[in-house]
Design a protein around this motif. Structure first.
Motif, PDB file in Angstrom:
ATOM      1  N   SER A 161      11.870  36.335   8.491  1.00 33.87           N
ATOM      2  CA  SER A 161      10.794  35.555   9.110  1.00 33.87           C
ATOM      3  C   SER A 161      10.523  34.308   8.281  1.00 33.87           C
ATOM      4  CB  SER A 161       9.522  36.405   9.224  1.00 33.87           C
ATOM      5  OG  SER A 161       9.151  36.897   7.948  1.00 33.87           O
ATOM      6  N   ARG A 162       9.848  33.364   8.882  1.00 32.23           N
ATOM      7  CA  ARG A 162       9.448  32.136   8.193  1.00 32.23           C
ATOM      8  C   ARG A 162       8.141  31.615   8.778  1.00 32.23           C
ATOM      9  NH1 ARG A 162      12.527  33.284   5.045  1.00 32.23           N
ATOM     10  NH2 ARG A 162      14.057  32.123   3.858  1.00 32.23           N
ATOM     11  N   TYR A 163       7.282  31.098   7.884  1.00 32.60           N
ATOM     12  CA  TYR A 163       6.161  30.284   8.327  1.00 32.60           C
ATOM     13  C   TYR A 163       6.653  28.852   8.431  1.00 32.60           C
ATOM     14  CZ  TYR A 163       2.798  34.001   7.687  1.00 32.60           C
ATOM     15  OH  TYR A 163       2.095  35.154   7.811  1.00 32.60           O
ATOM     16  N   LEU A 164       6.481  28.266   9.584  1.00 36.00           N
ATOM     17  CA  LEU A 164       6.977  26.913   9.808  1.00 36.00           C
ATOM     18  C   LEU A 164       5.927  26.122  10.566  1.00 36.00           C
ATOM     19  CD1 LEU A 164      10.468  27.963  11.186  1.00 36.00           C
ATOM     20  CD2 LEU A 164      10.061  26.963   8.935  1.00 36.00           C
ATOM     21  N   ASP A 191      13.565  38.810   3.841  1.00 34.98           N
ATOM     22  CA  ASP A 191      14.787  38.565   4.613  1.00 34.98           C
ATOM     23  C   ASP A 191      15.827  39.611   4.220  1.00 34.98           C
ATOM     24  OD1 ASP A 191      13.701  36.279   5.751  1.00 34.98           O
ATOM     25  OD2 ASP A 191      14.552  34.957   4.228  1.00 34.98           O
ATOM     26  N   ARG A 205      18.699  29.268   2.977  1.00 27.52           N
ATOM     27  CA  ARG A 205      18.187  29.516   4.328  1.00 27.52           C
ATOM     28  C   ARG A 205      17.059  28.540   4.695  1.00 27.52           C
ATOM     29  NH1 ARG A 205      18.535  34.009   1.617  1.00 27.52           N
ATOM     30  NH2 ARG A 205      16.337  34.561   1.577  1.00 27.52           N
ATOM     31  N   THR A 206      16.354  28.070   3.674  1.00 25.17           N
ATOM     32  CA  THR A 206      15.274  27.127   3.942  1.00 25.17           C
ATOM     33  C   THR A 206      15.827  25.770   4.382  1.00 25.17           C
ATOM     34  OG1 THR A 206      13.832  28.267   2.401  1.00 25.17           O
ATOM     35  CG2 THR A 206      13.256  26.002   2.934  1.00 25.17           C
ATOM     36  N   VAL A 220       7.470  36.939   2.382  1.00 23.14           N
ATOM     37  CA  VAL A 220       8.532  36.832   3.376  1.00 23.14           C
ATOM     38  C   VAL A 220       9.691  37.723   2.936  1.00 23.14           C
ATOM     39  CG1 VAL A 220      10.231  35.276   4.389  1.00 23.14           C
ATOM     40  CG2 VAL A 220       7.870  34.502   4.063  1.00 23.14           C
ATOM     41  N   HIS A 267       5.799  32.355   0.466  1.00 24.94           N
ATOM     42  CA  HIS A 267       5.499  31.070   1.099  1.00 24.94           C
ATOM     43  C   HIS A 267       4.126  30.656   0.612  1.00 24.94           C
ATOM     44  CE1 HIS A 267       5.372  28.207   4.593  1.00 24.94           C
ATOM     45  NE2 HIS A 267       4.096  28.339   4.330  1.00 24.94           N
ATOM     46  N   SER A 276      10.581  36.298  -0.767  1.00 30.03           N
ATOM     47  CA  SER A 276      10.069  34.981  -1.111  1.00 30.03           C
ATOM     48  C   SER A 276       8.578  34.945  -0.876  1.00 30.03           C
ATOM     49  CB  SER A 276      10.721  33.889  -0.250  1.00 30.03           C
ATOM     50  OG  SER A 276      12.105  34.056  -0.169  1.00 30.03           O
ATOM     51  N   MET A 285       8.717  27.562  -0.818  1.00 32.96           N
ATOM     52  CA  MET A 285       9.267  28.901  -0.832  1.00 32.96           C
ATOM     53  C   MET A 285       9.666  29.241  -2.261  1.00 32.96           C
ATOM     54  SD  MET A 285       9.205  30.269   2.165  1.00 32.96           S
ATOM     55  CE  MET A 285      10.489  31.513   2.212  1.00 32.96           C
TER      56      MET A 285
END
Ligand SMILES: [Zn+2]
Length: 521
Positions: free
Chosen positions: A286-289, A69, A247-248, A67, A84, A82, A90
């Motif tokens: 971006s993030r995996y959520l 940012d 941010r998480t 990830v 994931h 980061s 993270m």
């Protein structure tokens, strides 16, 4: 006593010997308790016997999704990496600049990271994720066979950088529990996505030549309170004295607070607006959520109030959300290319202001548009040995089908090349400091791939040195590349290009002759 520097192979042996899965993950919840104890004992024994130097014992191999940012503050830029992990943790990655170049290609991909935990965490990640000093990051293909993913984890690693079709975003308005301010009403944020000028749907349609849009984007209808005060989200996360923005924590709590009113799978991106300053930066990445039962990648921005009072900042952060890097003239300065919304959005604000949405964005550069799949066949490649004359159409609001970009591979390289683009003060480019042919030198293996070529190298990218107009020649004598602007059309410029094909015949009087060596290998 023979010492053996422990390698990932050695670790794998240890793990295999104890009958466990291949990789050391960011957490250990998948491992059975006894298998875990067995590995711990084996490693403790190895340390005791001296077969593993204690100092190197924290080396590990991690697998997960990379990830990236980008953090933007006035005059300061950071890139935060980061991992994931499949456990959903993270892990902050630290690596030296030399490795940054590989990252644009690996963003959002499944990767294998070798390195060591920082802060004496030993073989295992600290509970909160921790920081990992990476010595190598490589794409991990065929991962589905060699490690089993926990239920619900994202299975695909999407290697494409194209942004095509409908890309709706949702805006979330989140208030720190100890800050009452609501800097803008919800109607402001809904209007920001408008399909009419200067709304963001209008902007991205114009940028992409209608190949992409954000139709269907929406804002929540009110501000939502976060469960915690600002100090829970902005605090000292590392060893330096500065405060960081978690941010998480922020995305977890902001999506949870708004979830009763938002069905997240309807959107590909999440713009989070906060009601007070963060860590000095506006962030895009971006993030995996897992949201509303769906686990996947979302494009994400985190915005302080100054990030949403001028539209060019949101456009810039959404650009990061779409995967765009920065461009620059001086990569150490970052925000100095006045021809790109992904660099200097501030200097020319007086040319393009809106009473409601403040300073508007200019276009992004041709190389960035090409990365997102918006140039495609509308480019001419002048390969080594070729001499060509091309009529370039203006990059913003092109009329007719002439090419939008010229690519000149240096020595035939697919990763090192010049780009030419015609920029005129039309559409969002009314903001530009001038008009003419703009040249970038691109190295796709750099974290800032595109560097503006400026003939006078005076740091002012809005003066005549950065703009090639009819009669001017750009010459890179080392690589045998010459570009001459032959003339202008109603909506563009004609250019002649020689790539190792000798001087362009009948050169006109030149006022600029520039040997380009912005970056030495
Ligand atoms: Zn940025």
């Amino acid at each position: 006593m023979a010492e053996k520097a422990i390698s990932s192979a050695a670790l794998t042996e240890l793990e295999s010997a104890s009958g466990m899965t291949l990789a050391i993950m960011g957490g250990m919840s998948r491992w059975s308790f006894w298998a875990h104890v067995a590995l711990r004992l084996r490693i403790a024994l190895a340390l005791l016997l001296g077969t593993i130097p204690a100092q190197a014992a924290s080396q590990a191999v991690l697998y997960g999704w990379l990830v990236v940012d980008w953090g933007d503050a006035p005059g300061e830029s950071v890139v935060a990496l980061s991992l994931h992990t499949q456990e959903g943790e993270m892990v902050s990655l630290r690596l030296d600049d030399a490795q940054l170049g590989a990252l644009p290609a690996l963003r959002n991909r499944l990767v294998m990271v070798q390195g060591e935990w920082q802060g004496g965490a030993g073989l295992f990640a600290p509970a909160d994720g921790g920081e990992f000093l990476a010595t190598s990051i490589q794409p991990f293909s065929g991962g589905e066979q060699t490690f089993s993913l926990s239920a619900g984890a994202p299975l695909e690693s999407d290697a494409t950088t194209d942004v095509l079709g409908s890309k709706p975003w949702v805006t979330l308005l989140c208030k720190f529990s100890d800050v009452a301010a609501e800097p803008k009403p919800a109607s402001y944020f809904q209007g920001m996505y408008s399909s009419s000028y200067p709304g963001l749907d209008h902007y991205w349609r114009e940028q992409s030549y209608d190949l992409a849009n954000i139709a269907g984007s929406a804002s929540v209808a009110r501000w939502y309170a976060l469960p915690q005060p600002r100090s829970y989200y902005v605090y000292n996360m590392d060893s330096d004295p500065e405060l960081e923005f978690d941010r998480t924590r922020a995305i977890n709590d902001c999506t949870a607070a708004t979830n009763p009113d938002v069905y997240f799978p309807s959107f590909i991106g999440i713009n989070m607006m906060f009601n007070a300053d963060l860590d000095g930066y506006a962030w895009g990445g971006s993030r995996y959520l897992t949201l509303d039962g769906v686990t996947r990648l979302w494009n994400v921005t985190w915005e302080p109030p100054w990030g949403y009072s001028d539209l060019h900042v949101i456009a810039h952060e959404m650009g990061h959300g779409f995967g765009l890097p920065h461009s620059a003239w001086n990569p150490a300065v970052v925000y100095d290319n006045r021809w790109d919304v992904m660099s200097d959005g501030w200097t020319d604000c007086n040319n393009s202001r809106n009473p409601t949405y403040g300073c508007l964005p200019q276009s992004t550069i041709a190389y960035h548009k090409d990365r997102l799949g918006w140039i495609g066949s509308r480019q001419v490649v002048v390969s080594p040995g070729a001499l060509a004359t091309i009529t370039l159409e203006q990059l913003d609001l092109p009329q007719g089908g002439n090419p939008l970009m010229v690519r000149i591979p240096i020595g035939g390289s697919p990763t090192n090349f010049y780009t030419l683009e015609a920029r005129r003060k039309v559409g969002y480019d009314v903001k530009l400091p001038g008009q003419g042919v703009i040249i970038h030198k691109v190295d796709t293996n750099q974290s800032i791939p595109a560097l503006l070529v400026d003939a006078d190298n005076n740091g002012n990218t809005g003066d005549a040195g950065a703009v090639w107009t009819p009669g001017e020649i750009f010459s890179d004598n080392v690589n045998g590349i010459q570009v001459r602007v032959d003339g202008s059309t109603a909506t563009g410029y004609t250019v002649s290009v020689s790539n190792q094909a000798g001087a362009i015949p009948n050169p006109q009087l030149t006022k600029k002759l520039y040997l380009a060596l912005l970056r030495t290998p």
